[in-house]
Design a protein around this motif. Structure first.
Motif, PDB file in Angstrom:
ATOM      1  N   THR A   2      -3.231 -21.558 -28.635  1.00 20.01           N
ATOM      2  CA  THR A   2      -2.062 -20.797 -28.198  1.00 20.01           C
ATOM      3  C   THR A   2      -1.872 -19.643 -29.163  1.00 20.01           C
ATOM      4  OG1 THR A   2      -1.005 -22.788 -27.324  1.00 20.01           O
ATOM      5  CG2 THR A   2       0.408 -20.883 -27.724  1.00 20.01           C
ATOM      6  N   LEU A   3      -2.108 -18.426 -28.690  1.00 17.00           N
ATOM      7  CA  LEU A   3      -2.054 -17.259 -29.556  1.00 17.00           C
ATOM      8  C   LEU A   3      -0.703 -16.563 -29.464  1.00 17.00           C
ATOM      9  CD1 LEU A   3      -5.533 -15.534 -29.113  1.00 17.00           C
ATOM     10  CD2 LEU A   3      -4.791 -17.151 -30.864  1.00 17.00           C
ATOM     11  N   VAL A   4      -0.132 -16.257 -30.631  1.00 14.62           N
ATOM     12  CA  VAL A   4       1.106 -15.486 -30.722  1.00 14.62           C
ATOM     13  C   VAL A   4       0.936 -14.432 -31.803  1.00 14.62           C
ATOM     14  CG1 VAL A   4       2.525 -17.438 -29.954  1.00 14.62           C
ATOM     15  CG2 VAL A   4       2.178 -17.044 -32.401  1.00 14.62           C
ATOM     16  N   LEU A   5       1.802 -13.443 -31.772  1.00 17.00           N
ATOM     17  CA  LEU A   5       1.851 -12.457 -32.840  1.00 17.00           C
ATOM     18  C   LEU A   5       2.971 -12.814 -33.808  1.00 17.00           C
ATOM     19  CD1 LEU A   5       1.472  -8.931 -31.193  1.00 17.00           C
ATOM     20  CD2 LEU A   5      -0.165 -10.087 -32.681  1.00 17.00           C
ATOM     21  N   LEU A  21      -1.002 -20.792 -32.857  1.00 19.80           N
ATOM     22  CA  LEU A  21       0.269 -21.469 -33.109  1.00 19.80           C
ATOM     23  C   LEU A  21       0.094 -22.964 -33.312  1.00 19.80           C
ATOM     24  CD1 LEU A  21       3.305 -20.973 -33.334  1.00 19.80           C
ATOM     25  CD2 LEU A  21       3.489 -21.340 -30.871  1.00 19.80           C
ATOM     26  N   ARG A  22      -0.860 -23.561 -32.660  1.00 17.68           N
ATOM     27  CA  ARG A  22      -1.021 -25.019 -32.764  1.00 17.68           C
ATOM     28  C   ARG A  22      -1.484 -25.443 -34.149  1.00 17.68           C
ATOM     29  NH1 ARG A  22      -0.227 -27.262 -27.913  1.00 17.68           N
ATOM     30  NH2 ARG A  22      -0.626 -26.008 -26.042  1.00 17.68           N
ATOM     31  N   VAL A  62      -2.204 -13.347 -25.542  1.00 16.14           N
ATOM     32  CA  VAL A  62      -1.110 -13.559 -26.490  1.00 16.14           C
ATOM     33  C   VAL A  62       0.144 -13.883 -25.674  1.00 16.14           C
ATOM     34  CG1 VAL A  62       0.317 -12.500 -28.277  1.00 16.14           C
ATOM     35  CG2 VAL A  62      -2.138 -12.015 -28.187  1.00 16.14           C
ATOM     36  N   VAL A  63       0.845 -14.955 -26.049  1.00 14.25           N
ATOM     37  CA  VAL A  63       1.943 -15.442 -25.202  1.00 14.25           C
ATOM     38  C   VAL A  63       3.329 -15.066 -25.718  1.00 14.25           C
ATOM     39  CG1 VAL A  63       0.525 -17.346 -24.364  1.00 14.25           C
ATOM     40  CG2 VAL A  63       2.017 -17.713 -26.345  1.00 14.25           C
ATOM     41  N   GLY A  64       3.451 -14.558 -26.937  1.00 14.55           N
ATOM     42  CA  GLY A  64       4.772 -14.215 -27.443  1.00 14.55           C
ATOM     43  C   GLY A  64       4.688 -13.566 -28.806  1.00 14.55           C
ATOM     44  N   VAL A  65       5.848 -13.086 -29.277  1.00 12.14           N
ATOM     45  CA  VAL A  65       5.939 -12.384 -30.557  1.00 12.14           C
ATOM     46  C   VAL A  65       7.122 -12.950 -31.347  1.00 12.14           C
ATOM     47  CG1 VAL A  65       6.111 -10.151 -31.704  1.00 12.14           C
ATOM     48  CG2 VAL A  65       5.116 -10.284 -29.404  1.00 12.14           C
TER      49      VAL A  65
END
Length: 313
Positions: A2-5, A21-22, A62-65
């Motif tokens: 799970t990729l986030v910034l 994120l994980r 990318v799912v969120g910041v």
């Protein structure tokens, strides 16, 4: 994956990172000095440019910041109240701006809260339910985790352990009050106290007297104290005593499973932790309370921003 910034707005640098994120792993990062001119607009533009570059190079969507911001943030977790270092941030809806520019959901926390989340999920706070985190640096900030969740308080002023009043007639604090923990045990306060004592008779024999007063820092005091300088040791140990009192006082209210200390002054290692632990052991009600160093270093802002997204996942 799970990729986030994770975005970190600091007073001297801007940092952006692509985070799994994980696992709490930063896959790639970019860093720039905070623009000295242009205020909030220049900082935001520079940060968004780094963010877009990271998104473009991401190996998965990318799912969120998540944003760590070096200043107070409103209770909505979206609006910056102000920056102590850069003009133009007053009441700026930062999450809205980020969402509009990047097309991704965003959340914002002040840097102390973000660091607390990062250390809780990925660093020295793993394994406890309740955590008190303090940044001990130029100033003193912090964050609180209760039952695994960030505690912002009714109006998002929770975690300001640096502004406990410990000495009512004490020195002035940058917050405008007197005798706060920050005014007694921060980097600025240690340097200030050393300069004052150097003017007295004990200053003549101190190795710190060789430094121009306006260049003297808490790091110089720590190094001199480690070398056995009498004046430096007195200043340092007094500050560490106040830091221990502040930590114990906060811990007696919150009863955290652990206290994690980060920030520049903690690079002094045992010179800081030994006297602080001694005071905490004498003053904290919980005999099992431990005070430990943070683990995440300079990457804590990026990981702290990213950790905000765990609250929404």
């Amino acid at each position: 994956m799970t990729l986030v910034l994770g975005l970190d707005f600091g007073g001297t640098k801007l940092a952006a990172g692509l985070v799994d994120l994980r696992h709490g792993a930063t896959l790639s990062r970019r860093v720039l000095p905070t623009p000295v001119a242009g205020g909030a607009t220049a900082s935001l533009d520079a940060m968004l440019a780094m963010a877009r570059a990271l998104i473009d190079g991401a190996p998965a969507p990318v799912v969120g910041v998540g944003v760590s911001f070096g200043g107070p943030v409103a209770a909505d977790g979206r609006t910056v109240r102000l920056s102590m270092h850069v003009a133009g941030w007053e009441n700026l809806p930062l999450a809205d701006r980020v969402e509009g520019a990047l097309g991704l959901p965003a959340a914002v926390a002040n840097d102390g809260d973000a660091a607390a989340l990062a250390e809780f999920h990925f660093g020295a706070g793993r394994g406890v339910r309740h955590l008190l985190y303090l940044t001990v640096s130029t100033g003193i900030g912090g964050g609180i985790i209760i039952d695994g969740r960030l505690h912002r308080g009714e109006r998002a002023w929770a975690g300001e352990a640096g502004h406990q009043t410990l000495k009512s007639d004490g020195p002035p604090c940058p917050c405008g009050r007197n005798g706060c923990l920050e005014a007694l045990a921060s980097g600025l306060s240690i340097a200030r106290e050393a300069r004052l004592r150097l003017r007295g008779p004990e200053g003549a024999t101190s190795i710190l007297a060789a430094l121009p007063p306006d260049t003297l820092t808490a790091q110089h005091v720590a190094e001199a104290a480690a070398a056995g300088d009498v004046l430096a040791r007195a200043v340092w140990n007094e500050a560490m005593g106040w830091l221990g009192i502040g930590i114990a006082s906060a811990a007696n209210l919150l009863n955290p499973g652990r206290v994690v200390l980060g920030g520049g002054l903690t690079r002094a290692g045992d010179l800081l932790f030994e006297p602080v632990r001694h005071v905490v052991a004498r003053r904290a009600m919980d005999p099992e309370l431990t005070v430990v160093p943070a683990e995440l270093g300079d990457g804590v802002g990026i990981l702290g921003g990213a950790a905000l997204l765990r609250l929404q996942s």
